[in-house]
Write a protein that holds these residues in place. Structure first.
Motif, PDB file in Angstrom:
ATOM      1  N   LYS A  42       7.896  31.384  -6.677  1.00  0.00           N
ATOM      2  CA  LYS A  42       7.606  30.282  -5.760  1.00  0.00           C
ATOM      3  C   LYS A  42       7.378  29.000  -6.556  1.00  0.00           C
ATOM      4  O   LYS A  42       6.872  29.044  -7.681  1.00  0.00           O
ATOM      5  CB  LYS A  42       6.328  30.643  -5.004  1.00  0.00           C
ATOM      6  N   ILE A  44       5.333  25.438  -6.478  1.00  0.00           N
ATOM      7  CA  ILE A  44       4.212  24.815  -5.762  1.00  0.00           C
ATOM      8  C   ILE A  44       4.098  23.348  -6.180  1.00  0.00           C
ATOM      9  O   ILE A  44       4.462  22.979  -7.300  1.00  0.00           O
ATOM     10  CB  ILE A  44       2.870  25.542  -6.006  1.00  0.00           C
ATOM     11  N   TYR A  53       5.572  29.526 -10.454  1.00  0.00           N
ATOM     12  CA  TYR A  53       4.526  30.467 -10.889  1.00  0.00           C
ATOM     13  C   TYR A  53       4.936  31.024 -12.257  1.00  0.00           C
ATOM     14  O   TYR A  53       5.516  32.094 -12.359  1.00  0.00           O
ATOM     15  CB  TYR A  53       4.447  31.627  -9.903  1.00  0.00           C
ATOM     16  N   SER A 214      11.927  28.064  -5.768  1.00  0.00           N
ATOM     17  CA  SER A 214      11.761  28.313  -4.317  1.00  0.00           C
ATOM     18  C   SER A 214      13.000  27.949  -3.520  1.00  0.00           C
ATOM     19  O   SER A 214      13.219  28.486  -2.439  1.00  0.00           O
ATOM     20  CB  SER A 214      10.642  27.451  -3.749  1.00  0.00           C
ATOM     21  N   THR A 393      -4.074  29.094 -10.782  1.00  0.00           N
ATOM     22  CA  THR A 393      -3.587  29.948  -9.685  1.00  0.00           C
ATOM     23  C   THR A 393      -3.746  31.407 -10.093  1.00  0.00           C
ATOM     24  O   THR A 393      -3.477  31.744 -11.246  1.00  0.00           O
ATOM     25  CB  THR A 393      -2.072  29.679  -9.444  1.00  0.00           C
TER      26      THR A 393
END
Ligand SMILES: Cc1cc2nc3c(=O)[nH]c(=O)nc-3n(C[C@H](O)[C@H](O)[C@H](O)COP(=O)(O)OP(=O)(O)OC[C@H]3O[C@@H](n4cnc5c(N)ncnc54)[C@H](O)[C@@H]3O)c2cc1C
Length: 476
Positions: A42, A44, A53, A214, A393
Protein backbone atom coordinates in the motif's frame (compact mmCIF):
# COMPACT_ATOMS: atom_id res chain seq x y z
CA UNK A 1 -26.58 -18.20 -12.19
CA UNK A 2 -22.95 -17.78 -11.08
CA UNK A 3 -22.06 -18.10 -7.42
CA UNK A 4 -21.94 -15.29 -4.90
CA UNK A 5 -18.39 -15.19 -3.60
CA UNK A 6 -16.98 -13.36 -0.60
CA UNK A 7 -13.27 -12.47 -0.70
CA UNK A 8 -11.63 -11.73 2.66
CA UNK A 9 -8.88 -9.12 2.42
CA UNK A 10 -8.10 -6.60 -0.34
CA UNK A 11 -4.32 -7.06 -0.45
CA UNK A 12 -2.62 -8.18 -3.69
CA UNK A 13 -3.98 -11.75 -3.41
CA UNK A 14 -7.58 -10.89 -2.51
CA UNK A 15 -8.00 -8.00 -4.91
CA UNK A 16 -6.47 -10.02 -7.78
CA UNK A 17 -8.92 -12.85 -7.08
CA UNK A 18 -11.85 -10.41 -7.01
CA UNK A 19 -10.65 -8.77 -10.22
CA UNK A 20 -10.33 -12.09 -12.07
CA UNK A 21 -13.70 -13.35 -10.80
CA UNK A 22 -15.33 -10.04 -11.80
CA UNK A 23 -13.97 -10.45 -15.32
CA UNK A 24 -15.38 -13.97 -15.38
CA UNK A 25 -18.85 -12.66 -14.49
CA UNK A 26 -19.09 -13.69 -10.83
CA UNK A 27 -20.87 -11.74 -8.15
CA UNK A 28 -18.18 -10.79 -5.61
CA UNK A 29 -18.05 -8.90 -2.33
CA UNK A 30 -14.63 -8.04 -0.92
CA UNK A 31 -14.41 -7.37 2.82
CA UNK A 32 -11.40 -5.32 3.91
CA UNK A 33 -10.73 -4.20 7.46
CA UNK A 34 -8.55 -1.26 6.42
CA UNK A 35 -9.75 1.99 4.83
CA UNK A 36 -7.91 1.32 1.53
CA UNK A 37 -7.03 -1.60 -0.73
CA UNK A 38 -3.47 -2.92 -1.22
CA UNK A 39 -2.80 -4.72 2.09
CA UNK A 40 0.91 -4.58 2.85
CA UNK A 41 1.51 -3.37 -0.71
CA UNK A 42 0.00 0.00 0.00
CA UNK A 43 1.06 3.58 -0.59
CA UNK A 44 0.27 6.05 2.17
CA UNK A 45 0.32 9.83 2.20
CA UNK A 46 2.40 11.49 4.90
CA UNK A 47 1.74 15.20 4.38
CA UNK A 48 3.67 16.19 1.25
CA UNK A 49 5.25 12.74 0.86
CA UNK A 50 3.86 9.49 -0.54
CA UNK A 51 5.53 6.29 0.63
CA UNK A 52 5.00 2.54 0.42
CA UNK A 53 4.96 0.14 3.34
CA UNK A 54 8.69 -0.47 2.97
CA UNK A 55 10.16 -0.97 -0.48
CA UNK A 56 7.59 -2.53 -2.81
CA UNK A 57 8.77 -3.10 -6.37
CA UNK A 58 7.17 -5.55 -8.78
CA UNK A 59 9.65 -8.25 -9.82
CA UNK A 60 10.25 -8.88 -13.52
CA UNK A 61 11.55 -12.44 -13.86
CA UNK A 62 12.68 -13.75 -17.22
CA UNK A 63 10.13 -16.56 -17.14
CA UNK A 64 6.98 -17.13 -19.21
CA UNK A 65 4.90 -17.08 -15.99
CA UNK A 66 6.23 -13.67 -14.98
CA UNK A 67 5.65 -12.26 -18.48
CA UNK A 68 2.05 -13.51 -18.43
CA UNK A 69 1.35 -11.86 -15.06
CA UNK A 70 2.82 -8.55 -16.17
CA UNK A 71 0.92 -8.63 -19.49
CA UNK A 72 -2.34 -9.22 -17.59
CA UNK A 73 -1.91 -6.28 -15.23
CA UNK A 74 0.16 -3.97 -17.45
CA UNK A 75 -2.59 -1.26 -17.70
CA UNK A 76 -2.55 -0.76 -13.92
CA UNK A 77 1.08 0.38 -14.02
CA UNK A 78 -0.06 3.53 -15.84
CA UNK A 79 1.14 4.92 -19.16
CA UNK A 80 4.78 5.28 -18.38
CA UNK A 81 5.84 2.86 -15.65
CA UNK A 82 9.33 2.88 -14.26
CA UNK A 83 11.57 -0.03 -15.17
CA UNK A 84 14.23 -0.17 -12.50
CA UNK A 85 17.48 -2.07 -12.37
CA UNK A 86 17.92 -3.68 -8.98
CA UNK A 87 19.68 -1.19 -6.76
CA UNK A 88 20.08 -3.12 -3.51
CA UNK A 89 23.12 -3.19 -1.26
CA UNK A 90 24.29 -4.78 1.95
CA UNK A 91 26.16 -2.76 4.54
CA UNK A 92 28.88 -5.02 5.93
CA UNK A 93 31.75 -3.91 8.14
CA UNK A 94 31.29 -0.28 7.10
CA UNK A 95 31.21 -0.91 3.34
CA UNK A 96 28.34 -1.12 0.87
CA UNK A 97 28.31 -4.21 -1.35
CA UNK A 98 26.09 -5.08 -4.31
CA UNK A 99 23.30 -7.52 -3.43
CA UNK A 100 22.88 -10.33 -4.44
CA UNK A 101 26.49 -10.60 -3.39
CA UNK A 102 29.26 -10.26 -5.90
CA UNK A 103 31.84 -12.36 -4.20
CA UNK A 104 34.99 -10.89 -5.65
CA UNK A 105 33.89 -7.53 -4.28
CA UNK A 106 33.41 -9.02 -0.80
CA UNK A 107 36.66 -10.98 -0.85
CA UNK A 108 38.64 -7.91 -1.86
CA UNK A 109 36.64 -5.54 0.36
CA UNK A 110 37.11 -7.22 3.72
CA UNK A 111 40.51 -7.64 5.44
CA UNK A 112 42.87 -10.20 3.87
CA UNK A 113 42.61 -12.32 7.01
CA UNK A 114 38.81 -12.43 6.89
CA UNK A 115 38.88 -13.08 3.18
CA UNK A 116 41.25 -16.03 3.71
CA UNK A 117 38.92 -17.38 6.44
CA UNK A 118 35.91 -17.14 4.13
CA UNK A 119 37.67 -19.16 1.43
CA UNK A 120 39.19 -21.65 3.88
CA UNK A 121 35.87 -22.31 5.64
CA UNK A 122 34.09 -22.65 2.34
CA UNK A 123 36.62 -25.20 1.08
CA UNK A 124 36.37 -27.12 4.36
CA UNK A 125 32.58 -27.12 4.13
CA UNK A 126 32.75 -28.37 0.53
CA UNK A 127 35.14 -31.18 1.46
CA UNK A 128 32.97 -32.11 4.45
CA UNK A 129 29.87 -32.23 2.21
CA UNK A 130 31.71 -34.42 -0.30
CA UNK A 131 32.90 -36.84 2.41
CA UNK A 132 29.56 -37.07 4.18
CA UNK A 133 26.92 -36.28 1.57
CA UNK A 134 24.21 -33.99 2.97
CA UNK A 135 21.63 -35.66 5.12
CA UNK A 136 18.52 -33.55 5.46
CA UNK A 137 19.40 -30.06 6.64
CA UNK A 138 16.85 -29.16 9.27
CA UNK A 139 17.87 -25.69 10.31
CA UNK A 140 18.75 -22.55 8.41
CA UNK A 141 22.10 -22.59 10.20
CA UNK A 142 22.89 -26.16 9.08
CA UNK A 143 22.00 -25.24 5.52
CA UNK A 144 24.06 -22.06 5.60
CA UNK A 145 27.20 -23.52 7.14
CA UNK A 146 27.14 -26.50 4.79
CA UNK A 147 26.68 -24.37 1.68
CA UNK A 148 28.64 -21.22 2.50
CA UNK A 149 31.11 -22.15 5.22
CA UNK A 150 30.80 -20.78 8.74
CA UNK A 151 32.50 -17.41 8.19
CA UNK A 152 30.55 -16.29 5.14
CA UNK A 153 27.30 -17.62 6.62
CA UNK A 154 27.73 -15.72 9.90
CA UNK A 155 28.80 -12.52 8.16
CA UNK A 156 26.08 -12.41 5.54
CA UNK A 157 23.14 -14.40 6.89
CA UNK A 158 23.51 -15.71 10.43
CA UNK A 159 23.60 -12.48 12.42
CA UNK A 160 21.12 -10.68 10.20
CA UNK A 161 18.59 -13.54 10.04
CA UNK A 162 18.61 -14.06 13.82
CA UNK A 163 17.70 -10.37 14.19
CA UNK A 164 15.00 -10.41 11.50
CA UNK A 165 13.36 -13.58 12.81
CA UNK A 166 13.97 -13.05 16.52
CA UNK A 167 15.35 -16.59 16.91
CA UNK A 168 18.76 -18.27 16.77
CA UNK A 169 19.11 -19.60 13.23
CA UNK A 170 19.49 -23.12 14.66
CA UNK A 171 15.77 -22.79 15.49
CA UNK A 172 14.72 -21.57 12.05
CA UNK A 173 13.76 -24.11 9.40
CA UNK A 174 16.02 -24.57 6.38
CA UNK A 175 12.87 -23.76 4.37
CA UNK A 176 13.62 -20.15 5.26
CA UNK A 177 16.54 -20.45 2.87
CA UNK A 178 14.02 -20.23 -0.02
CA UNK A 179 15.14 -16.74 -0.95
CA UNK A 180 18.82 -17.52 -0.81
CA UNK A 181 18.73 -21.15 -1.89
CA UNK A 182 21.12 -20.63 -4.78
CA UNK A 183 23.57 -18.60 -2.75
CA UNK A 184 26.39 -21.04 -2.30
CA UNK A 185 29.83 -19.67 -2.97
CA UNK A 186 30.16 -21.53 -6.28
CA UNK A 187 26.95 -19.99 -7.64
CA UNK A 188 27.88 -16.56 -6.33
CA UNK A 189 31.20 -16.72 -8.15
CA UNK A 190 29.59 -18.02 -11.35
CA UNK A 191 27.04 -15.25 -11.22
CA UNK A 192 29.78 -12.67 -10.66
CA UNK A 193 31.26 -13.96 -13.91
CA UNK A 194 27.87 -13.57 -15.58
CA UNK A 195 27.05 -17.25 -16.03
CA UNK A 196 24.38 -19.61 -14.68
CA UNK A 197 22.07 -16.92 -13.35
CA UNK A 198 18.71 -18.50 -12.56
CA UNK A 199 16.08 -16.17 -14.06
CA UNK A 200 13.48 -17.00 -11.41
CA UNK A 201 15.79 -16.29 -8.46
CA UNK A 202 18.24 -13.74 -9.81
CA UNK A 203 15.94 -11.25 -11.46
CA UNK A 204 17.52 -7.83 -11.77
CA UNK A 205 14.61 -5.71 -13.03
CA UNK A 206 11.56 -4.27 -11.34
CA UNK A 207 8.49 -2.47 -12.58
CA UNK A 208 6.93 0.33 -10.60
CA UNK A 209 3.93 2.64 -11.12
CA UNK A 210 5.19 6.21 -10.75
CA UNK A 211 2.79 7.29 -7.99
CA UNK A 212 3.23 4.33 -5.68
CA UNK A 213 2.54 0.60 -5.58
CA UNK A 214 -1.11 1.13 -4.55
CA UNK A 215 -1.82 2.23 -8.12
CA UNK A 216 -1.83 -1.44 -9.17
CA UNK A 217 -4.37 -2.56 -6.62
CA UNK A 218 -6.54 0.54 -6.85
CA UNK A 219 -6.67 -0.03 -10.62
CA UNK A 220 -7.90 -3.58 -10.07
CA UNK A 221 -10.39 -2.38 -7.46
CA UNK A 222 -11.84 0.13 -9.96
CA UNK A 223 -12.48 -2.71 -12.41
CA UNK A 224 -14.11 -4.81 -9.71
CA UNK A 225 -16.49 -1.93 -8.98
CA UNK A 226 -17.12 -1.25 -12.67
CA UNK A 227 -18.23 -4.87 -13.04
CA UNK A 228 -20.96 -4.09 -10.46
CA UNK A 229 -19.19 -5.80 -7.57
CA UNK A 230 -18.61 -4.42 -4.11
CA UNK A 231 -15.51 -3.68 -2.02
CA UNK A 232 -16.44 -2.90 1.57
CA UNK A 233 -13.64 -0.99 3.29
CA UNK A 234 -13.42 -0.53 7.07
CA UNK A 235 -15.33 -3.80 7.24
CA UNK A 236 -13.43 -6.57 9.04
CA UNK A 237 -14.90 -10.05 8.76
CA UNK A 238 -15.74 -11.28 12.26
CA UNK A 239 -17.48 -14.62 11.75
CA UNK A 240 -17.75 -17.23 9.05
CA UNK A 241 -20.96 -19.22 9.42
CA UNK A 242 -21.31 -22.83 8.41
CA UNK A 243 -24.46 -24.85 7.89
CA UNK A 244 -23.35 -28.48 7.94
CA UNK A 245 -19.94 -28.53 6.29
CA UNK A 246 -20.54 -25.59 3.95
CA UNK A 247 -20.14 -21.89 4.56
CA UNK A 248 -23.39 -20.07 4.03
CA UNK A 249 -22.60 -16.55 5.25
CA UNK A 250 -19.98 -14.12 6.50
CA UNK A 251 -20.58 -11.58 9.26
CA UNK A 252 -18.56 -8.38 9.18
CA UNK A 253 -18.48 -5.29 11.30
CA UNK A 254 -19.02 -1.81 9.87
CA UNK A 255 -19.42 1.40 11.90
CA UNK A 256 -19.94 -0.67 15.03
CA UNK A 257 -22.77 -2.72 13.49
CA UNK A 258 -22.62 -6.38 12.49
CA UNK A 259 -23.87 -7.15 8.96
CA UNK A 260 -24.28 -10.54 7.28
CA UNK A 261 -23.71 -11.52 3.66
CA UNK A 262 -25.08 -14.83 2.41
CA UNK A 263 -22.66 -16.54 0.05
CA UNK A 264 -21.88 -19.68 -1.93
CA UNK A 265 -18.18 -19.67 -1.19
CA UNK A 266 -15.32 -17.80 0.50
CA UNK A 267 -11.77 -17.00 -0.61
CA UNK A 268 -9.64 -16.01 2.37
CA UNK A 269 -6.32 -14.19 2.44
CA UNK A 270 -6.44 -13.67 6.21
CA UNK A 271 -3.81 -15.02 8.60
CA UNK A 272 -4.68 -18.70 9.15
CA UNK A 273 -5.00 -18.48 12.98
CA UNK A 274 -7.47 -15.60 12.58
CA UNK A 275 -9.43 -17.44 9.91
CA UNK A 276 -9.68 -20.61 12.01
CA UNK A 277 -10.90 -18.65 15.02
CA UNK A 278 -13.73 -17.10 12.99
CA UNK A 279 -15.30 -20.27 11.65
CA UNK A 280 -18.56 -21.15 13.39
CA UNK A 281 -19.36 -23.90 14.28
CA UNK A 282 -15.66 -24.31 14.96
CA UNK A 283 -13.37 -26.71 13.12
CA UNK A 284 -12.07 -29.68 15.18
CA UNK A 285 -10.06 -28.57 18.25
CA UNK A 286 -6.75 -29.93 16.93
CA UNK A 287 -6.95 -27.56 13.93
CA UNK A 288 -7.31 -24.58 16.29
CA UNK A 289 -4.49 -25.94 18.47
CA UNK A 290 -2.13 -26.24 15.48
CA UNK A 291 -3.18 -22.79 14.21
CA UNK A 292 -2.24 -21.26 17.56
CA UNK A 293 1.34 -22.51 17.06
CA UNK A 294 1.86 -20.54 13.82
CA UNK A 295 3.74 -17.36 14.65
CA UNK A 296 4.19 -14.10 12.79
CA UNK A 297 7.02 -11.63 13.02
CA UNK A 298 5.77 -8.05 13.33
CA UNK A 299 7.29 -4.96 11.80
CA UNK A 300 7.52 -1.32 12.69
CA UNK A 301 8.20 0.98 9.77
CA UNK A 302 9.92 4.19 10.84
CA UNK A 303 9.71 6.90 8.18
CA UNK A 304 12.21 9.72 8.65
CA UNK A 305 12.05 12.80 6.39
CA UNK A 306 15.40 14.55 6.02
CA UNK A 307 16.02 18.12 4.90
CA UNK A 308 18.28 17.05 2.06
CA UNK A 309 17.47 16.10 -1.52
CA UNK A 310 18.68 12.49 -1.28
CA UNK A 311 20.74 10.28 1.02
CA UNK A 312 21.82 7.05 -0.75
CA UNK A 313 21.96 5.92 -4.38
CA UNK A 314 20.07 2.74 -3.52
CA UNK A 315 16.56 1.35 -3.44
CA UNK A 316 17.26 -0.46 -0.22
CA UNK A 317 20.12 -1.59 2.01
CA UNK A 318 20.29 -4.68 4.27
CA UNK A 319 22.15 -3.89 7.49
CA UNK A 320 24.13 -7.02 8.23
CA UNK A 321 26.38 -6.10 11.14
CA UNK A 322 25.68 -6.90 14.77
CA UNK A 323 25.84 -3.21 15.77
CA UNK A 324 22.41 -2.60 14.14
CA UNK A 325 19.05 -3.28 15.79
CA UNK A 326 17.00 -2.38 12.68
CA UNK A 327 17.11 -4.56 9.55
CA UNK A 328 16.80 -2.54 6.43
CA UNK A 329 16.74 0.99 5.10
CA UNK A 330 14.98 2.08 1.92
CA UNK A 331 14.72 5.41 0.16
CA UNK A 332 11.40 5.95 -1.64
CA UNK A 333 12.75 8.66 -3.89
CA UNK A 334 15.25 6.30 -5.49
CA UNK A 335 12.33 4.09 -6.55
CA UNK A 336 10.12 6.96 -7.81
CA UNK A 337 11.29 10.57 -7.58
CA UNK A 338 7.68 11.71 -8.14
CA UNK A 339 6.58 10.79 -4.64
CA UNK A 340 8.78 13.12 -2.61
CA UNK A 341 9.56 16.86 -3.13
CA UNK A 342 12.91 17.55 -4.81
CA UNK A 343 14.55 19.14 -1.76
CA UNK A 344 13.57 16.42 0.71
CA UNK A 345 14.02 12.67 1.08
CA UNK A 346 12.09 10.08 3.12
CA UNK A 347 13.80 7.01 4.48
CA UNK A 348 11.95 3.93 5.67
CA UNK A 349 13.66 1.92 8.38
CA UNK A 350 12.35 -1.54 9.27
CA UNK A 351 12.43 -2.95 12.78
CA UNK A 352 11.33 -6.58 13.38
CA UNK A 353 9.75 -7.48 16.70
CA UNK A 354 7.55 -10.01 18.44
CA UNK A 355 4.19 -8.51 19.30
CA UNK A 356 4.56 -9.64 22.90
CA UNK A 357 7.95 -8.00 23.55
CA UNK A 358 8.02 -4.68 25.40
CA UNK A 359 9.51 -2.73 22.47
CA UNK A 360 6.36 -3.38 20.41
CA UNK A 361 4.46 -1.24 22.91
CA UNK A 362 7.21 1.40 23.28
CA UNK A 363 6.35 5.02 22.52
CA UNK A 364 6.86 6.33 18.99
CA UNK A 365 9.55 8.68 20.31
CA UNK A 366 11.50 5.72 21.76
CA UNK A 367 11.28 3.77 18.50
CA UNK A 368 12.26 6.84 16.47
CA UNK A 369 15.33 7.42 18.68
CA UNK A 370 16.38 3.78 18.25
CA UNK A 371 16.07 4.07 14.44
CA UNK A 372 17.85 7.42 14.41
CA UNK A 373 20.80 5.97 16.36
CA UNK A 374 21.15 3.24 13.73
CA UNK A 375 20.73 5.74 10.88
CA UNK A 376 23.63 7.73 12.27
CA UNK A 377 25.85 4.64 11.99
CA UNK A 378 25.30 4.26 8.26
CA UNK A 379 27.99 6.66 7.14
CA UNK A 380 25.90 9.54 5.77
CA UNK A 381 26.52 12.10 8.55
CA UNK A 382 22.85 12.38 9.48
CA UNK A 383 22.12 14.67 12.44
CA UNK A 384 18.89 15.04 14.39
CA UNK A 385 18.67 18.71 13.32
CA UNK A 386 18.22 17.51 9.75
CA UNK A 387 15.09 15.52 10.55
CA UNK A 388 11.99 17.34 9.37
CA UNK A 389 9.49 14.82 10.73
CA UNK A 390 9.01 11.15 11.47
CA UNK A 391 6.10 8.77 11.33
CA UNK A 392 5.69 5.18 12.54
CA UNK A 393 3.45 2.45 11.08
CA UNK A 394 2.91 -1.01 12.54
CA UNK A 395 2.42 -4.24 10.57
CA UNK A 396 1.45 -6.85 13.18
CA UNK A 397 1.58 -9.88 10.86
CA UNK A 398 4.36 -9.05 8.40
CA UNK A 399 6.22 -12.35 8.07
CA UNK A 400 5.17 -15.96 8.71
CA UNK A 401 7.95 -17.46 10.87
CA UNK A 402 9.36 -20.83 9.85
CA UNK A 403 10.33 -22.43 13.12
CA UNK A 404 11.92 -25.87 12.88
CA UNK A 405 8.67 -27.80 13.10
CA UNK A 406 6.35 -25.27 11.46
CA UNK A 407 5.08 -27.72 8.86
CA UNK A 408 3.86 -30.10 11.61
CA UNK A 409 1.40 -27.33 12.47
CA UNK A 410 0.86 -25.72 9.07
CA UNK A 411 -0.15 -28.84 7.15
CA UNK A 412 -2.93 -29.91 9.60
CA UNK A 413 -4.26 -26.34 9.55
CA UNK A 414 -4.31 -26.13 5.76
CA UNK A 415 -5.91 -29.58 5.57
CA UNK A 416 -8.48 -28.77 8.27
CA UNK A 417 -9.48 -25.51 6.61
CA UNK A 418 -9.72 -27.04 3.14
CA UNK A 419 -12.04 -29.78 4.43
CA UNK A 420 -14.66 -27.04 4.25
CA UNK A 421 -15.78 -27.64 0.67
CA UNK A 422 -16.41 -24.02 -0.28
CA UNK A 423 -13.44 -22.30 1.39
CA UNK A 424 -10.13 -21.63 -0.38
CA UNK A 425 -7.10 -19.85 1.05
CA UNK A 426 -4.31 -18.02 -0.72
CA UNK A 427 -1.83 -15.18 -0.32
CA UNK A 428 1.01 -14.62 2.09
CA UNK A 429 -1.11 -15.25 5.17
CA UNK A 430 -3.58 -17.68 3.65
CA UNK A 431 -0.72 -20.05 2.78
CA UNK A 432 1.78 -18.96 5.45
CA UNK A 433 4.26 -18.37 2.63
CA UNK A 434 6.77 -15.51 2.52
CA UNK A 435 6.09 -14.76 -1.12
CA UNK A 436 6.03 -11.61 -3.23
CA UNK A 437 3.34 -9.55 -4.95
CA UNK A 438 3.74 -11.20 -8.35
CA UNK A 439 3.12 -14.59 -6.73
CA UNK A 440 0.00 -13.30 -5.05
CA UNK A 441 -1.38 -11.75 -8.23
CA UNK A 442 -0.74 -15.09 -9.93
CA UNK A 443 -2.59 -16.99 -7.19
CA UNK A 444 -5.51 -14.55 -7.35
CA UNK A 445 -5.81 -15.15 -11.08
CA UNK A 446 -5.42 -18.92 -10.67
CA UNK A 447 -8.17 -19.20 -8.06
CA UNK A 448 -10.59 -17.31 -10.31
CA UNK A 449 -9.78 -19.57 -13.25
CA UNK A 450 -10.13 -22.69 -11.15
CA UNK A 451 -13.54 -21.69 -9.81
CA UNK A 452 -14.69 -20.88 -13.34
CA UNK A 453 -13.47 -24.28 -14.55
CA UNK A 454 -15.04 -26.46 -11.85
CA UNK A 455 -16.49 -24.47 -8.95
CA UNK A 456 -15.02 -24.60 -5.44
CA UNK A 457 -12.82 -27.70 -5.16
CA UNK A 458 -10.99 -27.15 -1.90
CA UNK A 459 -9.01 -30.35 -1.88
CA UNK A 460 -7.80 -29.91 -5.47
CA UNK A 461 -6.84 -26.31 -4.65
CA UNK A 462 -4.98 -27.43 -1.55
CA UNK A 463 -2.91 -30.01 -3.40
CA UNK A 464 -2.02 -27.41 -6.05
CA UNK A 465 -1.04 -24.92 -3.36
CA UNK A 466 1.12 -27.47 -1.52
CA UNK A 467 2.95 -28.20 -4.78
CA UNK A 468 3.32 -24.46 -5.41
CA UNK A 469 4.69 -23.88 -1.90
CA UNK A 470 7.21 -26.69 -2.32
CA UNK A 471 8.52 -25.04 -5.49
CA UNK A 472 8.99 -21.79 -3.57
CA UNK A 473 10.70 -23.65 -0.70
CA UNK A 474 13.13 -25.03 -3.27
CA UNK A 475 13.85 -21.46 -4.36
CA UNK A 476 12.11 -21.93 -7.75
C1 LIG B 1 8.38 -4.57 4.36
C2 LIG B 1 7.91 -5.40 3.20
C3 LIG B 1 8.45 -5.19 1.94
C4 LIG B 1 8.03 -5.96 0.86
N1 LIG B 1 8.57 -5.71 -0.38
C5 LIG B 1 8.13 -6.39 -1.46
C6 LIG B 1 8.63 -6.10 -2.76
O1 LIG B 1 9.49 -5.23 -2.97
N2 LIG B 1 8.13 -6.82 -3.80
C7 LIG B 1 7.18 -7.79 -3.64
O2 LIG B 1 6.76 -8.38 -4.63
N3 LIG B 1 6.67 -8.08 -2.42
C8 LIG B 1 7.12 -7.41 -1.33
N4 LIG B 1 6.61 -7.69 -0.08
C9 LIG B 1 5.59 -8.75 0.04
C10 LIG B 1 4.19 -8.26 -0.26
O3 LIG B 1 3.84 -7.19 0.59
C11 LIG B 1 3.22 -9.42 -0.07
O4 LIG B 1 3.56 -10.46 -0.96
C12 LIG B 1 1.78 -9.06 -0.33
O5 LIG B 1 1.36 -7.89 0.26
C13 LIG B 1 0.89 -10.17 0.21
O6 LIG B 1 -0.40 -9.97 -0.28
P1 LIG B 1 -1.64 -10.65 0.41
O7 LIG B 1 -2.84 -10.15 -0.28
O8 LIG B 1 -1.41 -12.10 0.48
O9 LIG B 1 -1.60 -10.15 1.94
P2 LIG B 1 -1.77 -8.68 2.55
O10 LIG B 1 -1.09 -7.68 1.69
O11 LIG B 1 -1.33 -8.77 3.96
O12 LIG B 1 -3.34 -8.43 2.50
C14 LIG B 1 -4.22 -9.03 3.42
C15 LIG B 1 -5.38 -8.07 3.63
O13 LIG B 1 -6.33 -8.66 4.52
C16 LIG B 1 -6.86 -7.62 5.34
N5 LIG B 1 -7.48 -8.20 6.54
C17 LIG B 1 -6.87 -8.73 7.64
N6 LIG B 1 -7.81 -9.16 8.52
C18 LIG B 1 -9.03 -8.91 7.98
C19 LIG B 1 -10.37 -9.17 8.38
N7 LIG B 1 -10.68 -9.75 9.55
N8 LIG B 1 -11.36 -8.81 7.53
C20 LIG B 1 -11.09 -8.22 6.34
N9 LIG B 1 -9.84 -7.94 5.92
C21 LIG B 1 -8.82 -8.31 6.71
C22 LIG B 1 -5.64 -6.76 5.64
O14 LIG B 1 -6.04 -5.47 6.09
C23 LIG B 1 -4.96 -6.74 4.27
O15 LIG B 1 -5.42 -5.67 3.48
C24 LIG B 1 7.04 -6.96 1.03
C25 LIG B 1 6.50 -7.17 2.30
C26 LIG B 1 6.93 -6.42 3.39
C27 LIG B 1 6.36 -6.68 4.75
Amino acid sequence: MKENIVVLGAGPAGISAAWRLSKLGYSVTVLEKDSAVGGMAKTIGLGKYAVDYGPHTFHIRETPESRAIIDAIRPFFGEDPLILTRGTRVLLRGKYYVYPLEMLQVLTGVSPLLSARIVFDYLMATVRSALSPPKKEHSFEEWGVRNLGRTLYDLCFGIYSARVWGLPTSQISSKQAQRVAKLNLKNIILRTLGIKADPATYFTKYMYPRKGISQLFEGMADEVRKAGNVIRLDSPAVRIERTGERITGVVYSHNGQDERIACDGVISTLPLPQLVSMISPALPADVAEHASQLRYRSLKLIYIALKRPVMTDYHWVYLLDEEFRVNRLSEQKNVSAEMVPSDRTVLCIELSLWKDEPLWKASDEEIYQLALRDLMKMGYDVTEAEVEEYHITDIPTAYPVYELNFEDHLIPVLEGVHKVPNLLTLGRHGLFLNNSMDDNVLLGMKVGDQIAAGGFQSEVWLSEMLAFMNLRFEGK
